[in-house]
Design a protein around this motif. Structure first.
Motif, PDB file in Angstrom:
ATOM      1  N   VAL A   1       0.836  -1.201   0.000  1.00 53.93           N
ATOM      2  CA  VAL A   1       0.000   0.000   0.000  1.00 53.93           C
ATOM      3  C   VAL A   1       0.873   1.256   0.000  1.00 53.93           C
ATOM      4  O   VAL A   1       0.619   2.202  -0.750  1.00 53.93           O
ATOM      5  N   SER A   2       1.947   1.255   0.832  1.00 57.77           N
ATOM      6  CA  SER A   2       2.852   2.410   0.846  1.00 57.77           C
ATOM      7  C   SER A   2       3.413   2.658  -0.543  1.00 57.77           C
ATOM      8  O   SER A   2       3.466   3.786  -1.013  1.00 57.77           O
ATOM      9  N   TYR A   3       3.844   1.565  -1.171  1.00 56.36           N
ATOM     10  CA  TYR A   3       4.480   1.710  -2.473  1.00 56.36           C
ATOM     11  C   TYR A   3       3.513   2.293  -3.483  1.00 56.36           C
ATOM     12  O   TYR A   3       3.854   3.229  -4.218  1.00 56.36           O
ATOM     13  N   PHE A   4       2.288   1.763  -3.488  1.00 55.20           N
ATOM     14  CA  PHE A   4       1.281   2.241  -4.438  1.00 55.20           C
ATOM     15  C   PHE A   4       1.018   3.733  -4.240  1.00 55.20           C
ATOM     16  O   PHE A   4       1.050   4.521  -5.195  1.00 55.20           O
ATOM     17  N   VAL A   5       0.792   4.142  -2.975  1.00 54.03           N
ATOM     18  CA  VAL A   5       0.470   5.553  -2.721  1.00 54.03           C
ATOM     19  C   VAL A   5       1.660   6.441  -3.075  1.00 54.03           C
ATOM     20  O   VAL A   5       1.515   7.455  -3.769  1.00 54.03           O
TER      21      VAL A   5
ATOM     22  N   GLN B   1       4.447  10.429  -6.553  1.00 59.09           N
ATOM     23  CA  GLN B   1       5.668  10.777  -7.261  1.00 59.09           C
ATOM     24  C   GLN B   1       5.367  11.099  -8.709  1.00 59.09           C
ATOM     25  O   GLN B   1       5.878  12.065  -9.272  1.00 59.09           O
ATOM     26  N   ARG B   2       4.518  10.291  -9.330  1.00 59.96           N
ATOM     27  CA  ARG B   2       4.190  10.518 -10.731  1.00 59.96           C
ATOM     28  C   ARG B   2       3.402  11.802 -10.898  1.00 59.96           C
ATOM     29  O   ARG B   2       3.636  12.575 -11.821  1.00 59.96           O
ATOM     30  N   LEU B   3       2.466  12.022  -9.958  1.00 59.00           N
ATOM     31  CA  LEU B   3       1.655  13.239 -10.023  1.00 59.00           C
ATOM     32  C   LEU B   3       2.539  14.475  -9.887  1.00 59.00           C
ATOM     33  O   LEU B   3       2.356  15.468 -10.579  1.00 59.00           O
ATOM     34  N   ALA B   4       3.495  14.408  -8.944  1.00 53.24           N
ATOM     35  CA  ALA B   4       4.332  15.574  -8.681  1.00 53.24           C
ATOM     36  C   ALA B   4       5.377  15.769  -9.769  1.00 53.24           C
ATOM     37  O   ALA B   4       5.937  16.856  -9.885  1.00 53.24           O
ATOM     38  N   ASN B   5       5.640  14.729 -10.517  1.00 54.66           N
ATOM     39  CA  ASN B   5       6.563  14.827 -11.639  1.00 54.66           C
ATOM     40  C   ASN B   5       7.924  15.368 -11.219  1.00 54.66           C
ATOM     41  O   ASN B   5       8.454  16.307 -11.807  1.00 54.66           O
TER      42      ASN B   5
ATOM     43  N   GLY C   1       4.765  10.749   1.025  1.00 50.64           N
ATOM     44  CA  GLY C   1       5.256  10.034   2.196  1.00 50.64           C
ATOM     45  C   GLY C   1       4.248  10.042   3.325  1.00 50.64           C
ATOM     46  O   GLY C   1       4.005   9.008   3.964  1.00 50.64           O
ATOM     47  N   PHE C   2       3.626  11.210   3.554  1.00 50.33           N
ATOM     48  CA  PHE C   2       2.651  11.301   4.648  1.00 50.33           C
ATOM     49  C   PHE C   2       1.473  10.379   4.385  1.00 50.33           C
ATOM     50  O   PHE C   2       1.075   9.584   5.239  1.00 50.33           O
ATOM     51  N   ILE C   3       0.908  10.469   3.177  1.00 54.83           N
ATOM     52  CA  ILE C   3      -0.286   9.672   2.890  1.00 54.83           C
ATOM     53  C   ILE C   3       0.062   8.194   2.805  1.00 54.83           C
ATOM     54  O   ILE C   3      -0.711   7.339   3.263  1.00 54.83           O
ATOM     55  N   ALA C   4       1.250   7.874   2.294  1.00 53.18           N
ATOM     56  CA  ALA C   4       1.655   6.463   2.239  1.00 53.18           C
ATOM     57  C   ALA C   4       1.756   5.888   3.644  1.00 53.18           C
ATOM     58  O   ALA C   4       1.290   4.782   3.914  1.00 53.18           O
TER      59      ALA C   4
END
Lengths: 268, 317
Positions: free
Chosen positions: B127-131, B136-140, B150-153
């Motif tokens: 789950v951490s990895y997915f979030v 990371q992709r969104l933030a580009n 990191g917080f949400i993961a």
């Protein structure tokens, strides 16, 4: 201050201490499996399992009080099973009313709850005897005999070796924080800023700890390389089990098997 | 202080044997595969790095900060391990941590160890990895992806793992789904905030001191879409199954059916000895009393024997 008190192993010369770690490990797991298999409400089986656990505790010469005190640590989780008293359908036993809320306890629910609590309490006693009478290297021998991959066993071993070093570092970090933020230990004294600030400070400490650990692991790796490490984990072959230990193993498994079958036949 | 304070390590006795064994099987498969993968990626560096980092996560669980009213925030470490090491190595690290906690400190049971490794190691890491990867992709590549991700993961790893624990308890008939799920979920939604704060603090520290670990760490290089999908599926499955199961505890009816099936399978065994409790004993409470007497006698004689050998040893030395 060092953290060697972390290690629960207590040296001794009792029969349980001298028993082969592989036999101890298998019997402990078989005991816990038997307890887990015992249907709820099979009271005679629980009494006999408890007597068996008591016998092992007495044989280990660790002290009944010591094991009981440590076994209390596992109890808070019982809360998770508490609701089952009120939700399992069955003969109503008593009712609680919290304001407009009504809860009815059932005999089946109480039986299930007491059984779960007993199972977990008896199981944790056996686990305590195992870890208090077996030094970690012997536990690793048991893991190897249980066919845990060698690499994983060696990771366990390295983890245990450096756990005390890093726990010491963590305690130094905690001490430094209390020194700098003026923790008095007095009740009612506020320490430090907002929650998120405190969280960030604790996080900085965790980051610091990880950084030191990663750098330490580099140094350890280099030290291992310079001593001829080539990625292969080598260890001595396991010694054969002595006849007496075989006997203990077979008798123990047979006894536990009989108890499990007894529980199944009459209460299943 | 020495014990992870999260009510997430299931002790023995709380899961049914069936659930324990199924989760053991899943755990053995995933950990075995992780060992292979990490062996390929890290080679001979693997053992020291994993061992020392597992020790660091264990020690890191001692670091706490006061929240309010005597409670404190702690670290479980699934998210930070995943971010720094990548999913496969993180699974191994958490397997080691949870394994030692169970073997040595009775923090979690032995028979249910497979389930505990599954919840904290596999579910937490996936789950951490997915979030984290998603953010990371969104933030580009911008730094906010690291911190928000990191917080949400960290929060999600705690929350989803707690839902997994609650579902397993419900499947085992230990705790009713409609109470266990909201209770475990609610408590851990709060505990997860503490985990998130510490994780962000740790990431901020590492971003300032060793940016390479965070931005080009193993977690970034060894991008694995299989784990990303697994994390998505686990999170979705638990997030969908949980409200369903808690709204309709009868939805777990098939478990009851399974139980009935097992009982039926056991029936012929029982019929071998019909209406017959113990030779000569027809009463259940009498059987219990007899068992008690027998047990007391066993313990008494063992104690006597130990006292005797102790005295002999005392005089011999």
């Amino acid at each position: 201050m060092h953290i060697h008190f972390l290690d629960p192993f207590i040296a001794g010369q009792s029969a349980i201490h001298r028993l082969d770690p592989r036999v101890k490990f298998v019997l402990a797991v078989a005991f816990i499996l038997t307890a887990a298999l015992t249907p709820s409400g099979a009271w005679p089986v629980y009494v006999l399992l408890f007597a068996l656990a008591m016998g092992v505790i007495v044989l280990s010469e660790l002290g009944v009080g010591f094991v009981f005190r440590r076994a209390v640590l596992a109890l808070p989780f019982v809360l998770a099973a508490l609701p089952v008293i009120f939700t399992l359908p069955g003969v109503p036993l008593f009712s609680l009313s919290l304001g407009s809320w009504g809860l009815t306890a059932t005999a089946d629910g109480v039986e299930r709850f007491v059984s779960i609590a007993l199972k977990s309490w008896i199981s944790v006693q056996i686990a305590i005897v195992l870890s208090s009478s077996t030094p970690f290297p012997e536990l690793m021998v048991a893991m190897r005999a249980a066919r845990v991959p060698r690499l994983l066993v060696s990771i366990f071993g390295l983890m245990w070796r450096y756990l005390f070093v890093l726990a010491d570092e963590a305690m130094r970090l905690l001490r430094a924080r209390s020194a700098r933020s003026g923790a008095t230990g007095l009740p009612g004294m506020k320490v430090g800023g907002s929650i998120s600030w405190r969280g960030r400070v604790a996080g900085g400490m965790a980051g610091n700890l990880f950084l030191r650990a990663i750098e330490r692991s580099d140094r350890i790796y280099v030290a291992m390389l310079s001593r001829g490490y080539d990625g292969e984990v080598r260890d001595l072959p396991l010694p054969p089990l002595r006849a007496l230990h075989w006997l203990v193993l077979i008798c123990g498994v047979a006894l536990l098997g009989m108890l499990a079958i007894f529980g199944f036949l009459f209460y299943g | 202080m020495l014990y992870a304070p999260l009510p997430m390590h299931i002790p023995d006795g709380f899961l049914s044997v069936l659930v324990s064994l199924v989760l053991w099987a899943a755990t053995i498969l995933v950990v075995g595969y992780s060992l292979r993968r990490v062996g390929q990626d890290l080679g001979e560096r693997q053992a020291p790095l994993m061992g020392v980092l597992a020790a660091a996560i264990f020690a890191g669980q001692m670091l706490n900060f006061t929240v309010a009213g005597g409670t404190s925030g702690h670290l479980m470490g699934a998210a930070i391990a995943t971010i720094l090491l990548g999913p496969w190595a993180a699974i191994l690290v958490l397997t080691t941590v949870v394994g030692v906690q169970a073997l040595v400190f009775q923090d979690g049971g032995l028979l249910v160890l497979g389930a505990n490794i599954f919840n904290m190691g596999i579910v937490g890491v996936a789950v951490s990895y997915f979030v984290y990867r998603t953010f990371q992709r969104l933030a580009n590549g911008k730094p906010w992806g690291i911190f928000v991700g990191g917080f949400i993961a960290a929060w999600a790893s705690i929350f989803i793992a707690a839902l997994a624990v609650a579902l397993q308890l419900a499947f085992s008939g230990t705790s009713p789904a409609n109470i266990a799920l909201p209770a475990m979920g609610g408590i851990h939604a709060l505990i997860g905030l503490g985990e998130g704060l510490i994780t962000v603090g740790a990431l901020a520290f590492l971003y300032a001191t060793r940016r390479d670990l965070v931005t080009a760490g193993e977690g970034q290089v060894k991008a694995s879409s299989a784990v990303w999908v697994a994390g998505l599926l686990i999170a979705l499955a638990l997030a969908i199954a949980s409200p369903l199961a808690s709204a309709h505890p009868d939805g777990l009816e098939w478990v009851a059916e399974q139980r009935g099936f097992l009982d039926a399978a056991r029936e012929p065994l029982y019929n071998v000895i019909p209406d017959y409790v113990l030779p000569g004993i027809a009463n259940e409470s009498l059987a219990t009393i007899l068992a008690g007497i027998l047990g007391a006698l066993i313990v008494f004689f063992i104690a006597l024997g130990v006292a005797y050998t102790r005295r002999k040893r005392g005089t011999a030395s």
